[in-house]
Design a protein around this motif. Structure first.
Motif, short mmCIF file in Angstrom:
data_model
loop_
_atom_site.label_atom_id
_atom_site.label_comp_id
_atom_site.label_asym_id
_atom_site.label_seq_id
_atom_site.Cartn_x
_atom_site.Cartn_y
_atom_site.Cartn_z
N GLN A 36 45.87 -124.08 4.48
CA GLN A 36 47.14 -123.37 4.34
C GLN A 36 47.02 -122.08 3.53
O GLN A 36 48.00 -121.55 3.05
CB GLN A 36 48.18 -124.28 3.69
CG GLN A 36 48.33 -125.55 4.48
CD GLN A 36 49.58 -126.29 4.13
OE1 GLN A 36 50.44 -125.81 3.44
NE2 GLN A 36 49.69 -127.51 4.66
N GLU A 37 45.81 -121.59 3.44
CA GLU A 37 45.61 -120.34 2.73
C GLU A 37 45.87 -119.16 3.67
O GLU A 37 45.63 -119.25 4.87
CB GLU A 37 44.17 -120.27 2.20
CG GLU A 37 43.94 -119.13 1.24
CD GLU A 37 42.55 -119.18 0.62
OE1 GLU A 37 42.36 -118.56 -0.43
OE2 GLU A 37 41.65 -119.84 1.17
N PHE A 38 46.38 -118.07 3.11
CA PHE A 38 46.48 -116.81 3.84
C PHE A 38 45.31 -115.96 3.37
O PHE A 38 45.34 -115.40 2.28
CB PHE A 38 47.81 -116.11 3.55
CG PHE A 38 48.16 -115.03 4.53
CD1 PHE A 38 47.32 -113.94 4.75
CD2 PHE A 38 49.36 -115.08 5.25
CE1 PHE A 38 47.65 -112.95 5.65
CE2 PHE A 38 49.70 -114.07 6.15
CZ PHE A 38 48.84 -113.01 6.35
N PHE A 39 44.27 -115.93 4.21
CA PHE A 39 43.02 -115.28 3.80
C PHE A 39 42.84 -114.01 4.61
O PHE A 39 42.99 -114.01 5.82
CB PHE A 39 41.84 -116.24 4.04
CG PHE A 39 40.56 -115.75 3.46
CD1 PHE A 39 40.18 -116.12 2.17
CD2 PHE A 39 39.71 -114.93 4.19
CE1 PHE A 39 38.98 -115.66 1.62
CE2 PHE A 39 38.53 -114.47 3.64
CZ PHE A 39 38.17 -114.84 2.36
N THR A 40 42.50 -112.92 3.93
CA THR A 40 42.42 -111.64 4.61
C THR A 40 41.03 -111.02 4.50
O THR A 40 40.43 -111.02 3.42
CB THR A 40 43.45 -110.66 4.04
OG1 THR A 40 44.75 -111.17 4.28
CG2 THR A 40 43.33 -109.29 4.70
N ASP A 209 46.80 -114.71 0.06
CA ASP A 209 46.48 -115.53 -1.10
C ASP A 209 45.14 -115.07 -1.67
O ASP A 209 44.96 -115.00 -2.88
CB ASP A 209 46.38 -117.00 -0.71
CG ASP A 209 47.72 -117.52 -0.22
OD1 ASP A 209 48.74 -117.13 -0.81
OD2 ASP A 209 47.75 -118.27 0.77
N ARG A 210 44.20 -114.79 -0.75
CA ARG A 210 42.92 -114.25 -1.19
C ARG A 210 42.47 -113.19 -0.20
O ARG A 210 42.80 -113.23 0.99
CB ARG A 210 41.87 -115.38 -1.25
CG ARG A 210 41.89 -116.09 -2.61
CD ARG A 210 40.63 -116.91 -2.79
NE ARG A 210 40.36 -117.76 -1.64
CZ ARG A 210 39.13 -118.11 -1.26
NH1 ARG A 210 38.08 -117.68 -1.93
NH2 ARG A 210 38.95 -118.89 -0.20
N VAL A 211 41.69 -112.26 -0.72
CA VAL A 211 41.21 -111.15 0.09
C VAL A 211 39.70 -111.08 -0.05
O VAL A 211 39.16 -111.28 -1.14
CB VAL A 211 41.81 -109.81 -0.41
CG1 VAL A 211 41.24 -108.63 0.39
CG2 VAL A 211 43.33 -109.83 -0.32
N ALA A 212 39.01 -110.81 1.08
CA ALA A 212 37.58 -110.52 1.02
C ALA A 212 37.39 -109.08 1.45
O ALA A 212 37.82 -108.70 2.53
CB ALA A 212 36.79 -111.45 1.93
N VAL A 213 36.80 -108.27 0.57
CA VAL A 213 36.58 -106.88 0.92
C VAL A 213 35.19 -106.75 1.52
O VAL A 213 34.20 -107.18 0.92
CB VAL A 213 36.72 -105.96 -0.31
CG1 VAL A 213 36.53 -104.51 0.11
CG2 VAL A 213 38.06 -106.16 -0.97
N MET A 214 35.15 -106.17 2.73
CA MET A 214 33.88 -106.05 3.44
C MET A 214 33.44 -104.61 3.55
O MET A 214 34.25 -103.70 3.63
CB MET A 214 34.00 -106.62 4.86
CG MET A 214 34.17 -108.12 4.91
SD MET A 214 34.22 -108.71 6.60
CE MET A 214 32.54 -108.43 7.12
N ILE A 219 30.24 -109.08 2.51
CA ILE A 219 31.43 -109.26 1.70
C ILE A 219 31.08 -108.82 0.28
O ILE A 219 30.16 -109.36 -0.34
CB ILE A 219 31.90 -110.72 1.72
CG1 ILE A 219 32.39 -111.06 3.13
CG2 ILE A 219 33.01 -110.94 0.70
CD1 ILE A 219 32.98 -112.43 3.27
N LEU A 220 31.78 -107.81 -0.23
CA LEU A 220 31.46 -107.29 -1.56
C LEU A 220 32.15 -108.10 -2.64
O LEU A 220 31.58 -108.41 -3.67
CB LEU A 220 31.88 -105.83 -1.67
CG LEU A 220 31.18 -104.85 -0.74
CD1 LEU A 220 31.64 -103.42 -1.05
CD2 LEU A 220 29.67 -104.95 -0.91
N GLN A 221 33.41 -108.40 -2.38
CA GLN A 221 34.18 -109.11 -3.40
C GLN A 221 35.24 -109.95 -2.73
O GLN A 221 35.79 -109.57 -1.70
CB GLN A 221 34.85 -108.11 -4.36
CG GLN A 221 35.47 -108.78 -5.56
CD GLN A 221 36.05 -107.77 -6.54
OE1 GLN A 221 35.98 -106.56 -6.31
NE2 GLN A 221 36.62 -108.25 -7.62
N MET A 222 35.51 -111.11 -3.34
CA MET A 222 36.44 -112.03 -2.74
C MET A 222 37.29 -112.60 -3.85
O MET A 222 36.76 -113.00 -4.89
CB MET A 222 35.65 -113.14 -2.06
CG MET A 222 36.43 -114.04 -1.17
SD MET A 222 35.38 -114.71 0.16
CE MET A 222 33.97 -115.31 -0.70
#
Ligand code: ADP
Ligand code: MG
Lengths: 351, 257, 293
Positions: A36-40, A209-214, A219-222
């Protein structure tokens, strides 16, 4: 042990082309997405977001690594055997079918009984408020309406995971804002895990809810939006998300000495050149001589909710300060001012 | 000054249109001429059309031509459809495959026709309708292939991905999404293959056995025996059928989804 | 792209490949072999005869009573006529087709579509019937013949059964093959280049020669090949409009498989025809490579 993750991606790599022409698009990517996470996935165009999404959907197969959905290894499974649905960037609504038939498609493939199909189609269309358009063809709908139908179609089979590839990018700004809110509500209501792709940092921060920057297939940061925004660990992340000031400095035993300024009490693991980052709204404009360093005020712009000051540092670089204090007369253009930097707002960056 | 307009190009184009269509119109006009000698115009009549309807040789040849064209076009369309689905995406050997698909278009027909004749006689395939169907199928493949491939090229692959995403396996995806979106191309391909087979003279000329003349072969031998108004009439019928079918195929390729 | 995907595509491709290789490749190979054999007494081919290049020699030399070889120009003449007819037809198609393509490019989208249909339709209509139409027009007592006779004071003119009639028929048959590829180049042509040329002081004629023609060259060459090759193997047009007097290679081949029943010799002529075609295609490919290099 019961699986608590919807998606587990482990060490996935992917290259396109063969031999010398092969281009590595994803490098050893690992992601866990909770139920149920909103992950981007956020990153500039070409960084591999779509490719990662397509690997999860099953449209591409990873060269190495594994993908598990609800504990089940789907690394090599075809798309039709994955409990996952996709909202495509250009919607990909079947042009030869009506709205209703589009939404019923997956239910028919799953051989549900007729009355159940009818009921589920009704529910899905109701959820996106498109019941009245059931008999229309996709070509008769506006972009926003097509968007809703695409959502309904993907939600109808009640997947464990919904993949959305820049679903809002084709909409105009106003509609996009509306749909953002609607998406978020829909996700909460349906209780489905969202894997969302965008290159729009504001959208990513607002929804996730969480973001992963690519970047460049990595993936640099999550982390949660606040962490990504306020505590970027990479220069690229800091730069990509919002405005940020970057200061070159030298790490010493007692902290970081900023070029042309004081030494700040920031903890750094090893000495050498570092970059410090600070958001414009965390820095403050003070009287010359009372801050960490002095600068010249180049320009002040009143933005309504805040005032944006542009300063020039002694090193020649620019520095932005966004001050939202109750109106306080801005100093004269060209005057010397001081910059105050709260230590807890300073971020030490890796390259 | 319109920089695209060059002097005389309009005049030459009109001349070319006249050059292309005048003979056809003359032929059609003569087919309605009541006069037997076919050179002197007396008055309009449908006599010759009635005559060809009642001519048993023409009826037999028409029947052969239709059976041949339907069989060859059907087989060619199925084969071309499979080939177009294969060459839609890159795979090792795609370029070679496409070159081979184009072979029947490039090679001079008379050479392929006599070579096929040699082969059929050598391996004992009896000349006649069966032999013609085999040969026609092959040269119809590229004509059926081109419109199908064009349709596929204009069709985004995401529809099929969406179908698979919605739990349709490969076969169901083909049946529920690919085919419905592709059918105008398939029909256009079939039509072109049908016209190509129907109009073919050379291959049929060499491979038709005794008693299985097709319409073009019949017309050729009839012309050899002397020009008659019946030939004008049957030729006109063939022209009109071709033009109608090709226009249909054109319309189909322009059909939106 | 996975291994199973490749396999699936190859399987889909198989029917077409097998059909074309069995019914085009195999026949051509067999024909090459037959061209080395001798003609049979009853059937077309003596399958047991020893292979030799006799059939190819027969194209140029013929055996005298005492066994010496003397030059026989019969086939050489037909060969040269075929090549010449094909070349003249290609040139005529170019002279007519280029202006048509140029004019089409200047039309509105609807105009273009209509012209495209008008140029394409003849391509799809029966070649035999269209040549027959010319037979009606050109024959003695036809309306064109009478008109020419009325204007020409030196006795009746024979319009039919000569090289000119064949050239008219061939050009008529294959003109669309020239117009379409040339037009496809103009369709994508960037007309700002011409504006630039005018801007630089080029007249219309010079812009045509220095900007438009070079750009159209790939289309012109492709079209030339598409006209030249079928012309070389033409059978119907010389048979109907040449009336058996001005034979071309296609007619000679047909004769060997028909009345003369000398299949190996017919096969040899076919092989020569294929060779000329390959030569023309190679020349074009080389030219293309040199240009892109
Ligand atoms: N099917 C493919 N073949 C070759 N290269 C591809 C393919 N798909 C994507 N790429 C390349 O992979 C890189 C990442 O693409 P993509 O995942 O679409 O990026 P994003 O969605 O982040 O914009 C790009 O450089 C793109 O050109
Ligand atoms: Mg993308």
């Amino acid at each position: 042990m019961a699986e608590t993750n919807t998606v587990t991606i482990r060490g996935v790599s992917k290259a396109f082309g063969r031999g010398d022409a092969a281009v590595r698009v994803l490098h050893d990517v690992s992601v866990d997405i909770a139920r149920q996470e909103f992950f981007t996935l956020l990153g500039p165009s070409g960084c591999g977001k779509t490719t990662l999404l397509r690997l999860v959907a099953g449209f591409e197969i990873a060269d190495s690594g594994s993908i598990r959905i609800e504990g089940q290894d789907v690394t090599h499974a075809p798309p039709f055997r994955r409990p996952v649905n996709t909202v495509f960037q250009n919607y990909a609504l079947f042009p030869h079918l009506t709205v209703e038939q589009n939404v019923a498609f997956s239910l028919e493939e799953q051989r549900l009984p007729r009355d159940q199909i009818r009921q589920r189609v009704g529910e899905a269309l109701e959820m996106v408020r498109m019941q009245t358009y059931a008999r229309r063809r996709p070509s008769d709908l506006s972009g926003g309406q097509q968007q809703r139908v695409a959502l309904a179609r993907a939600l109808a089979p009640r997947p464990k995971l919904l993949l959305l590839d820049e679903p809002l990018s084709a909409l105009d700004l106003k509609l996009r804002k509306e749909m953002q809110i609607e998406l978020k509500q829909l996700q909460a209501e349906a209780g489905i895990t969202f894997l969302f792709v965008t290159h729009d940092q504001e959208e990513a921060l607002a929804l996730s809810d969480r973001v992963a920057v690519m970047q460049g297939g990595r993936i640099l940061q999550m982390g949660p939006p606040r962490e990504i925004y306020e505590a970027p660990t990479h220069r690229f992340v800091a730069d990509f998300i919002g405005d940020i000031n970057l200061l070159d400095g030298e790490a010493t035993g007692g902290g970081v000495r900023v070029a042309g300024g004081q030494t700040l009490p920031v903890q750094v693991s090893r000495p050498g050149p570092v970059t410090l980052a600070i958001r414009p709204e965390r820095a403050r404009l003070v009287a010359a001589g009372t801050g960490v360093m002095d600068a010249t005020l180049v320009h002040s712009a009143y933005l309504g909710t805040a005032t944006l000051h542009k300063l020039q540092l002694a090193s020649g670089g620019d520095f932005l300060i966004r001050q939202s204090d109750p109106v306080q007369a801005a100093p004269e253009k060209g005057s010397r001012v001081g910059i105050a930097l709260p230590t807890d707002a300073l971020q030490v960056l890796q390259e | 000054m319109n920089i695209r307009r060059f002097p005389l190009t309009r005049e030459i184009s009109l001349f070319v249109l006249a050059y292309l269509y005048l003979p056809v119109f003359v032929l059609i006009a003569y087919s309605f001429n009541a006069n037997r000698t076919a050179t002197v115009w007396t008055h309009a009549s449908l006599d010759w059309y009635v005559r060809i309807l009642n001519n048993p040789s023409i009826r037999a040849a028409t029947w052969n031509s239709l059976v041949l064209a339907i069989s060859a076009a059907t087989a060619a369309t199925v084969i071309a459809l499979l080939a177009a689905l294969a060459t839609r995406r890159a795979f090792p050997g795609r370029n070679a495959s496409e070159t081979i698909l184009r072979l029947p278009l490039i090679l001079p027909e008379i050479v392929v026709a006599v070579a096929t004749l040699i082969l059929f006689v050598a391996v004992g395939i009896e000349l006649g309708l069966g032999a013609m169907i085999l040969a026609h199928t092959v040269f119809c493949i590229p004509f059926a292939y081109l419109p199908i491939r064009a349709r596929l090229d204009g069709m985004s692959g995401t529809y099929e991905e969406a179908a698979q995403d919605l739990y349709a396996n490969r076969f169901r995806t083909f049946r529920r999404v690919t085919m419905p979106l592709l059918w105008p191309g398939v029909l256009a391909g079939f039509t072109l293959a049908f016209v190509t087979s129907l109009d073919d003279f050379l291959t049929s000329f060499f491979l038709s056995g005794p008693g299985t003349t097709t319409l073009p072969v019949y017309i050729f031998s009839a012309i050899r025996a002397g020009i008659t108004p019946e030939i004008n009439a049957i030729s006109t019928v063939m022209l009109v059928i071709s033009i109608l079918l090709v226009s249909l195929s054109f319309a189909l390729t322009r059909l939106r989804r | 792209m996975t291994q199973s995907d490749t396999l699936r595509r190859i399987v889909l491709m198989l029917p077409a490949l097998v059909a074309i290789l069995l019914l085009v490749g195999a026949p051509l190979g067999l024909m090459g072999w037959v061209s080395l054999l001798e003609k049979g007494t009853t059937a077309g081919v003596d399958w047991g005869s020893a292979p030799s290049i006799g059939n190819y020699q027969r194209l140029v030399w013929e055996e005298d009573f005492d066994g010496t070889l003397i030059l026989n120009t019969n086939y050489l003449v037909i060969f040269l006529r075929s090549v010449l007819q094909a070349a003249v037809t290609t040139l005529l198609c170019l002279m007519l087709g280029l202006p048509v393509a140029l004019w089409m490019a200047s039309l509105s989208p609807t105009g273009r579509a209509v012209m495209l249909l008008l140029v394409t339709i003849p391509f799809w209509t029966n070649l035999l019937v269209r040549n027959y139409a010319w037979l009606i027009i050109l024959r003695e007592g036809g309306w064109l013949g009478m008109a020419v006779d009325a204007l020409w004071p030196f006795g009746p003119v024979q319009l039919l059964y000569n090289d000119v009639a064949v050239a008219i028929g061939l050009t008529y048959s294959f003109l669309p093959f020239m117009v379409l590829p040339v037009y496809s180049v103009f369709e994508k042509f960037d007309w700002r280049l011409v504006e630039a040329a005018h801007d630089l002081g080029a007249t219309r004629a010079r812009a045509l020669r220095r900007v438009i023609l070079p750009v159209a060259m790939p289309g012109i060459l492709a079209g030339s090949l598409l006209v030249f090759i079928p012309c070389l193997g033409a059978f119907v047009t010389p048979a109907l409009l040449g009336g058996g007097k001005t034979l071309m290679l296609g007619n000679v081949i047909q004769m060997q498989f028909g009345p003369s029943r000398n299949w190996p010799f017919g096969a040899a002529i076919s092989v020569v025809l294929l060779a000329v075609m390959l030569l023309a295609m190679t020349a074009l490919a080389l030219w293309r490579n040199r240009r892109s290099a």
